[in-house]
Design an enzyme around this catalytic site. Structure first.
Site: not given
Ligand code: UFG
Length: 363
Positions: A31-32, A146, A171, A175, A53-54, A200-201, A56, A222
Site C-alpha cells: 500500500g501507499y 490516525s 473507519y 482506529k 491481499n492487494l 496526520f495527512n 487497494n 486531496l
C-alpha cells in the site's frame, strides 16, 4: 542531529550483537504508506516480509521497491483476516521479530456504506496479529492509527494527551477500537510491546517516483485529486467549503511527507526491539506541526510545479473536520524523529509520481 546519530549508533551496536538481519513482517506492505516503509526498512538493513491481499494496491509496487532498494522483499498474497493463512505464513518464515500492521481499509465514505467490511477488515485482522504474536514469539507491533481519533480537537496543535472524540465514521471508530484492543492486550501480557502511530495527512511520493499513492478509481483524498486534475484526468477539483473559521475559509490539515512518515516506523521498530520504550504501549503523533489550508496547498502545488489546478468552491464535505494539526514534540524528543521535507518538495514529488504513472500507462 545529535539524537539521530545516537540512535544510529545504538542500533548498529544492537545489530552487531544480533548478527543475522532482523526480520520484520509488514502487513499491507504494497500500500501507499506500507511500500514507502518497506523501502526505508530495507535501506536500514531489515529483512522484510510482506503480506497483502492487494485489495487497494498493485503487485507492480514490488518492482518499484526493488528498483529503489535493489532487493525484492518476500511477498505473499494473504488477507490478514485469514487466521489460518497468517499462522501458516509465520510458521514458514520463522524468526520474525516485529510486525508493522498497515493492512486496513481506509476510505471514510465507504466505511459509512459498508461498516461491517470495515469492522471485519480492520478489527479482525488486528486481533489475528495480536493472537499470533504470542504463538510465534513476536515481540512488538507498530500500529497505524490516525489523527482522526482526535475529531475536532479543542486545543491546537493537538498533543497525544488530547481526549479522543466520538468517531464520525465506522473507519474512525475502527482506529479507536483497535487502539483500545492493543492497550488491553499489551497490559494483559508484559511480553508484548506496541507503538501506536497517529498519522496526520501523508502526501507525496518517493523522490525516485518509483512508488507513490495509487488510489483506485476517483480519489477521495486531496493530493491525488490535485495531481489528476493538473494532469487533465479530472476536469476540476472541488474545494469543500470556503466559509470555515480559518484565515482563508478552507480547512486546515497537517500534511506530512510520506517518506518522513515511513522513516518514523523504522525508528519505532528499532525502539521496540532494543527495549527502549518507556511503557509497553506508547503513542506518538506523526505530523509536521504546521497546518496548511486547502487553498494554500493548491497555490503551492501550482507554483512549484508550474501547472494549473482548475478548481471550484463547493459545499462542505460531510464529516470534515475544520482544522487539525499536530504537536509532534513528543515524537521529536522521544523518537529523535522529525518531519524534514518541505511541503514544496513534497508537492513536487507528488507531481513527478503522477507524470511517471501516466508515462508508464502510455507504454
Ligand atoms: N478536500 C477537498 N477536495 C477534495 C478532497 C479533499 O477540498 O477533492 C479537502 C478536504 O475537505 C479536507 C482536505 O482537503 O479539508 C484533506 O482531505 P483528505 O480527504 O485528503 O484528508 P482527510 O483529512 O479528510 O482524511 C485523511 C484520510 C483519513 C484519515 C484522516 C486523518 O483520508 O483516512 O486523514 O488521518 F483518517
Amino acid at each position: 542531529m545529535e539524537i539521530k546519530k545516537k540512535i544510529k549508533q545504538t542500533w548498529n551496536n544492537w545489530r552487531a550483537s544480533n548478527s543475522d538481519a532482523v526480520k520484520i513482517l509488514v502487513t499491507g506492505g504494497t500500500g501507499y504508506i506500507g511500500s514507502h516503509t518497506v523501502v526505508e526498512l530495507q535501506q536500514a538493513g531489515f529483512e522484510v516480509y510482506i503480506v497483502d491481499n492487494l485489495s487497494n494496491s498493485n503487485i507492480d509496487v514490488l518492482n518499484g521497491i526493488e528498483k529503489i532498494t535493489g532487493k525484492m522483499p518476500v511477498f505473499e498474497n494473504i488477507d490478514c483476516t485469514d487466521y489460518v493463512a497468517m499462522d501458516r505464513f509465520l510458521s514458514k518464515h520463522e524468526g520474525i521479530q516485529a510486525i508493522i500492521h498497515f493492512a486496513a481499509s481506509k476510505a471514510v465514505g465507504e466505511s459509512v456504506k459498508k461498516p461491517l467490511l470495515y469492522y471485519r477488515n480492520n478489527v479482525v485482522s488486528l486481533i489475528n496479529q495480536l493472537e499470533l504474536m504470542s504463538i510465534h514469539h513476536i515481540k512488538g507491533i507498530v500500529f497505524s492509527s490516525s489523527c482522526t481519533v482526535y475529531g475536532q480537537p479543542d486545543v491546537l496543535p493537538v498533543t497525544e494527551a488530547a481526549p479522543r472524540k466520538t468517531a464520525l465514521s465506522p473507519y474512525g471508530n475502527t482506529k479507536q477500537i483497535c487502539e483500545d484492543i492493543i492497550m488491553d492486550t499489551i497490559y494483559s501480557n508484559d511480553q508484548l510491546k506496541s507503538i501506536i502511530l497517529r498519522y496526520f495527512n501523508p502526501i507525496g511520493a518517493h523522490p525516485s517516483a518509483y512508488i507513490g499513492e495509487l488510489p483506485n478509481g476517483v480519489p477521495n483524498n486531496l493530493i491525488p485529486f490535485v495531481t489528476q486534475t493538473a494532469a487533465g484526468i479530472r476536469d476540476e477539483l472541488k474545494v469543500f467549503g470556503s466559509d470555515y473559521n480559518t484565515p482563508d475559509g478552507t480547512c486546515i490539515r497537517d500534511y506530512i511527507n510520506v517518506v518522513d512518515l515511513a522513516k518514523a516506523h523504522v525508528v519505532a521498530v528499532q525502539r521496540m526491539l532494543e527495549n527502549k520504550t518507556k511503557k509497553n504501549v506508547e503513542i506518538f503523533n506523526l505530523g509536521t506541526g504546521r497546518g496548511l489550508s486547502v487553498m494554500e496547498i493548491i497555490k503551492t502545488f501550482e507554483k512549484v510545479n508550474k501547472v494549473a489546478v482548475p478548481h471550484q468552491i463547493v459545499e462542505h464535505r460531510e464529516g470534515d473536520i475544520e482544522q487539525v494539526w499536530a504537536d509532534p514534540t513528543y515524537a521529536n524528543e522521544e523518537l529523535g524523529w522529525k518531519a524534514e521535507e518541505s511541503v514544496e518538495d513534497t508537492l513536487k514529488s507528488a507531481w513527478k509520481w503522477q507524470k511517471y504513472i501516466m508515462k508508464k500507462a502510455d507504454k
